[in-house]
Design an enzyme around this catalytic site. Sequence first.
Site, PDB file in Angstrom:
ATOM      1  CB  CYS A   1       4.294  -0.592   1.860  1.00 17.92           C
ATOM      2  SG  CYS A   1       3.066  -1.348   2.753  1.00 17.92           S
TER       3      CYS A   1
ATOM      4  CG  ASP B   1       9.366 -32.737  -1.765  1.00 19.88           C
ATOM      5  OD1 ASP B   1       9.752 -33.829  -1.072  1.00 19.88           O
ATOM      6  OD2 ASP B   1       9.270 -31.936  -1.605  1.00 19.88           O
TER       7      ASP B   1
ATOM      8  CB  CYS C   1      -1.144   0.095   1.150  1.00 19.19           C
ATOM      9  SG  CYS C   1      -0.426  -0.626   2.548  1.00 19.19           S
TER      10      CYS C   1
END
Lengths: 746, 53
Positions: free
Chosen positions: A37, A435, A34
Amino acid sequence: MSTFRREDEELFLASRPTKNGLLQSELSVPGMKCAGCISKIESGLLKLPGVTRARVNLTTKRVTVSWKKSSATPPLLETLSALGFEGHLSTPLENNDDKELKKLIRALAVAGFGAGNIMMLSVGVWAGAEEDTRTLFHGLSALIAFPVLFYSGRIFFASAWTALKAGTTNMDVPISVGVLLTFLMSLYDTITHGPHAYFDAATSLLFFLLIGRTLDHMMRARARTAITGLQKLSPEGAEVLQPDGSTQYLAVEDLMPGMRLRIPAGARIPVNGTIAGGQSDIDVSIINGESTSHRVTIGDKVQAGALNLTGSVTIEATAAASNSFLADMIRLMETAETGRHRYRRIADRVSSLYSPVVHIGALAAFILWFALAGDVHHALTIAVSVLIITCPCALGLAVPMVQTVATKRLFQAGVVIKDGAALERLSEIDTIIFDKTGTLTTGKPNLVNQDQIKPEFIDLAAAMAAHSSHPLSKTLALYATANKYEETHISEFPGDGLEAEIGGVVYRLGRPGWAAKDDGDVANDGSSCVVLTSNDKRLATFYFTDQLRPSASNIIADLSRARFRIEILSGDRAIAVAKVANHLGISTFTSRQRPNDKVDHVERLSRQGRKVLMIGDGVNDAPALAAAHVSMAPASAADIGRNAADFVLLTDEIEAIPVTIGIARRSSNLMRQNILFAILYNMVAVPLAFFGYVTPLIAAIAMSTSSIIVVLNSLRLGGIRGQQSGQSMPRRISSISPPKFHEAVR
Amino acid sequence: MNVIVLLVLASLTMGAIGLAVFFWTYNTGQYNDLDGAAERILIDDEDTDAVDS
């Protein structure tokens, strides 16, 4: 640089110089979302001394930082983690691919400009412009069309020329011939004041085709960005101990056998070697999928890629990087890839038919009309309109458009796709091989017998464990309820455990043979354990197992309901694999598989005619990922595993697997619908053109309409959005019947 | 007749200007981070270094 810091050296190695004496580094920060950030990261990094520029790219989730070479290396990653973001160093993106995209976008813009303006003039002609005005408009159209053809058309001309020189033909050959013939004919008609000119058709043909080309290229480029953006911090180099006692940081490629390397706790081992000093625990899960860590001491062999956990060790390199385990895996992977049966994309299959049919059709039209009427101009007009009306616009858009929409949907669901053809391949699978470590399980240990241990022992053990970076300790430390042992002096014995002295009593927490003198009563059911002792007397035994991912049971149940055959293929010990398989209700499982065993297994299934989806994360899975029909890897996978996989799951959960299969099947369906539509359209349009009923107006309308229908049909994939909510997803996947339609087109 | 020539030339010129503007914005990297651009309007005091080189 006064004090040596390994992080600084790595940052230095991963940066590149710019024009004005600065160094530029790229950090990948997957967690930013955002505006908050962006400003937090940019202002935080700019505050560091020496940093002159910090720029976030939210689309690629990267930060570009420029810093002065003269000043000390700024602690970029540390600053990021102090701000609450996890960052990785990453190599700068290659610019070569961007150049190709730039060329396409510019060509697209010019073609769009030309097509729009010529269409505007054409409308005037269709509306009934008279002699002079018509010729004027045609002349203006020719003036616009020429540079457009020259600028935007050369992408097709160049490709067609390369194909012709090599003695083959591709989709670009009929396109180039059609466009050039149309242009020359229209030019002739303009000069001779003829009633019809096809400049609009020629340019809009280029425009629509370029849309398809650009989308196709963008999808591939974006996937590449996302993959490289994830690049985890693999060892860039290592500290080499010189004979005179000093150390030097060398890049991995420069490491030679016989060199002594210092590997601090928490670092990956860069090349194969033997421990020459110190002892520690190493985590080899990335190499063979084994979930428990190993104790290593002087004389033990270690393989490149293993993670050194607890103590600093010195290793003597026994192989250069090019001969180490990682390099071996890459070679094995390349062999597996060449063995992979060559999958022909549906678009290639169609276009290999398309090209000769169109050429023969146009040629036949020309010969027929020339024989019937003896008029070269008229015969050529018919031939050209056959070429134009069969323009592979719809065909050119049919696949890339669906792939673009699907890529976007998948990205929203947290999945990155590397190659558009992988969608087609994924829609065909009938077998899924998992795996174990890191795929079905989190790859991290989990305490299983908490309720059998006295809370005070858990507290004590947790307090001691907080001082170690061993994965078992890290888990144990999470169980601390109160911290009453703050003052205690705790020492760590790498490879053995931890020791603390509290009120004259020596407490030990570690492997059973070290912490307690008696070595009995240790269960061996695939779990690992540590014991807590006071003065050699056992107080408690902590058992750990690798934890299943919370969503694993649901996912497996969904997938088996959708009638996929499910297997586990693991490098771990039989007992650990059996436990997971039984818990999930998977009856087919194989343990102790080495990388080439996995490849053999996958290839054996392929020979039986099964289409295998391989999902794995370790280095040991990479060759099998490459060998399988289609493959997925979680984001936490090793670089090499992510590179081998067709799909990378960005979120930590494997819930995205059925969603991805669902999207792949729907998009595969849509592609087939689109191609079918394009073929039907041609079946109607070609006879009309062949028998001379097509005017430029009809050609333009038909061509545009078919393209638009294909685009709209592709956008229907957008309706899949609701599927991302957890509840509707399982129903969706089980409602999809097993593959049957792919046989029809082959 | 003259009117049409004028109008056509005017429309072509405007189209060409639009194309030139697109080229400029594209070459200066203004489409490199569309998600970021959408969020950046929310940041109060942004520096003027608005373009990725």
